[in-house]
Design an enzyme around this catalytic site. Structure first.
Site, mmCIF file in Angstrom:
data_model
loop_
_atom_site.group_PDB
_atom_site.id
_atom_site.type_symbol
_atom_site.label_atom_id
_atom_site.label_comp_id
_atom_site.label_asym_id
_atom_site.label_seq_id
_atom_site.Cartn_x
_atom_site.Cartn_y
_atom_site.Cartn_z
ATOM 1 N N ASP A 18 -38.430 -36.068 21.311
ATOM 2 C CA ASP A 18 -37.854 -34.769 21.688
ATOM 3 C C ASP A 18 -36.353 -34.868 21.444
ATOM 4 O OD1 ASP A 18 -37.651 -32.162 22.951
ATOM 5 O OD2 ASP A 18 -36.895 -33.162 24.743
ATOM 6 N N SER A 19 -35.651 -33.749 21.646
ATOM 7 C CA SER A 19 -34.202 -33.791 21.511
ATOM 8 C C SER A 19 -33.554 -34.494 22.712
ATOM 9 C CB SER A 19 -33.660 -32.364 21.407
ATOM 10 O OG SER A 19 -34.023 -31.636 22.564
ATOM 11 N N CYS A 38 -40.807 -24.546 25.747
ATOM 12 C CA CYS A 38 -39.790 -25.576 25.489
ATOM 13 C C CYS A 38 -40.121 -26.671 26.479
ATOM 14 C CB CYS A 38 -38.387 -25.014 25.739
ATOM 15 S SG CYS A 38 -37.105 -26.291 25.736
ATOM 16 N N GLU A 78 -30.816 -30.555 31.128
ATOM 17 C CA GLU A 78 -30.224 -31.867 30.797
ATOM 18 C C GLU A 78 -29.142 -32.245 31.809
ATOM 19 O OE1 GLU A 78 -30.691 -34.263 28.314
ATOM 20 O OE2 GLU A 78 -32.439 -33.233 27.486
ATOM 21 N N HIS A 132 -38.431 -28.724 27.929
ATOM 22 C CA HIS A 132 -37.489 -28.883 29.039
ATOM 23 C C HIS A 132 -37.846 -27.949 30.208
ATOM 24 C CE1 HIS A 132 -34.885 -30.928 26.134
ATOM 25 N NE2 HIS A 132 -34.115 -31.298 27.141
ATOM 26 N N CYS A 152 -41.677 -31.559 21.440
ATOM 27 C CA CYS A 152 -40.561 -30.614 21.376
ATOM 28 C C CYS A 152 -41.079 -29.386 20.643
ATOM 29 C CB CYS A 152 -39.418 -31.275 20.603
ATOM 30 S SG CYS A 152 -38.054 -30.164 20.216
HETATM 31 N N1 DGL Z 1 -37.454 -29.703 24.403
HETATM 32 C C1 DGL Z 1 -37.055 -29.008 23.211
HETATM 33 C C2 DGL Z 1 -38.073 -27.900 22.897
HETATM 34 O O1 DGL Z 1 -39.199 -27.978 23.381
HETATM 35 C C3 DGL Z 1 -35.625 -28.637 23.445
HETATM 36 C C4 DGL Z 1 -34.977 -27.969 22.365
HETATM 37 C C5 DGL Z 1 -33.492 -28.155 22.245
HETATM 38 O O2 DGL Z 1 -33.034 -29.281 22.132
HETATM 39 O O3 DGL Z 1 -32.835 -27.120 22.136
HETATM 40 O O4 DGL Z 1 -37.832 -26.990 22.155
#
Ligand code: DGL
Length: 289
Positions: free
Chosen positions: A14-15, A188, A156, A190, A77
């Site tokens: 993921d990011s 998302c 975050e 997150h 992600c």
């Molecule tokens: N968790 C990522 C997603 O599901 C986050 C995206 C991001 O870094 O903007 O899209």
């Protein structure tokens, strides 16, 4: 008899910390499996980047995960799934799954009035991938997308139960509430970290869909189909779970320990740009004002 490689780890990326909402579900449902997790904390957020950039980042991460000899990859992600899953699947022989299909399947099934909201990053909502996937599972579905770019930063930052986060979620959900949706996809990875805030703002009558559970089930089936499930009787060499990031390992560690059911001992920082796959230069001619 398990095939060679079946005791190799699963790669998850993921990011940032969002993919841990999927990783923890994999840990719960497939406790015998090993895992290598990568969070691209140096280049987060992905949701505001172009598709080409997210594809490039994803390719680098896949290349890194392959150095860890993973047997399958979960793109935990939504943004990377929307932008890069198809490309990565075409390029790789090993099984690669994303998170959008599972979420669409659940939402298409649980909705009663066929009015489904999707919240996600600007890139995910802009890609139209949720609409496409939902129509496959429920052709009557009416899909209402809403990009919520501020929420990844709040998650975050660890502001999971904060009045500011609640205010931001309220603003974003306002448009969707007028659409009488009965189902809301947390599109998302997150956002499940902000689940209680979404619940409070959306109300009890809206079903919140977090695809983590189904993604873990899909992974289990995939491993079984390919005879890649871990052999429980074999003594595992090396660490069960390994965590890597591209920046700010300490902060990641702190948040991860509040998300995962156990405490992470170490997080290693790597330079993900070292895993560049090709000479990547693009030239754009700017329009004159
Ligand atoms: N968790 C990522 C997603 O599901 C986050 C995206 C991001 O870094 O903007 O899209």
């Amino acid at each position: 008899m398990a095939k060679t490689g079946s005791n190799a780890p699963i790669g998850v990326f993921d990011s940032g910390v969002g993919g841990l909402t999927v990783a923890r579900e994999i840990m719960r449902q497939l406790p015998e499996e090993r895992m290598v997790y990568f969070g691209d904390t140096a280049r987060l957020p992905y949701g505001t980047k172009s598709q080409n950039t997210v594809i490039r980042f994803s390719r680098q991460i896949v290349r890194f995960l392959k150095t860890k000899e993973v047997k399958a990859i979960v793109i935990a992600c939504n943004t990377a799934t929307a932008c890069a899953l198809e490309e990565i699947q075409k390029e790789q022989e090993l099984p690669v799954i994303g998170v959008i299909d599972a979420a669409a399947r659940v939402a298409g099934d649980v909705t009663e009035n066929n009015r489904i909201g999707v919240v996600g990053t600007t890139a995910t909502i802009g890609s139209g991938m949720y609409e496409k996937a939902l129509k496959q599972y429920n052709e009557k579905a009416q899909v209402y997308g809403k990009a919520c770019p501020l929420l990844v930063s709040l998650a975050e930052e660890g502001w999971l139960h904060d009045t500011i986060t609640e205010e931001v979620v309220s603003r974003y959900l306002k448009d969707l509430q007028y659409k009488s949706i009965d189902t809301l996809i947390l599109g998302c990875t997150h956002y499940p970290l902000l689940r209680s805030t979404f619940r409070k703002v959306a109300g009890e009558n809206v079903t919140l869909v977090n695809p983590a559970y189904e993604v873990a089930m899909e992974l289990r089936s995939l491993l079984q189909e390919r005879a890649l499930s871990c052999d429980k009787d074999v003594e595992q060499a090396g660490k069960k779970y390994e965590f890597f990031v591209s920046d700010a390992a300490e902060k990641f560690c702190e948040l991860a320990n509040s998300i995962l059911p156990y405490d992470i001992e170490t997080v290693q920082q790597i330079n993900i740009e070292d895993f560049e796959t090709e000479d990547f230069r693009e030239e754009t001619t700017c329009k004159k004002m």
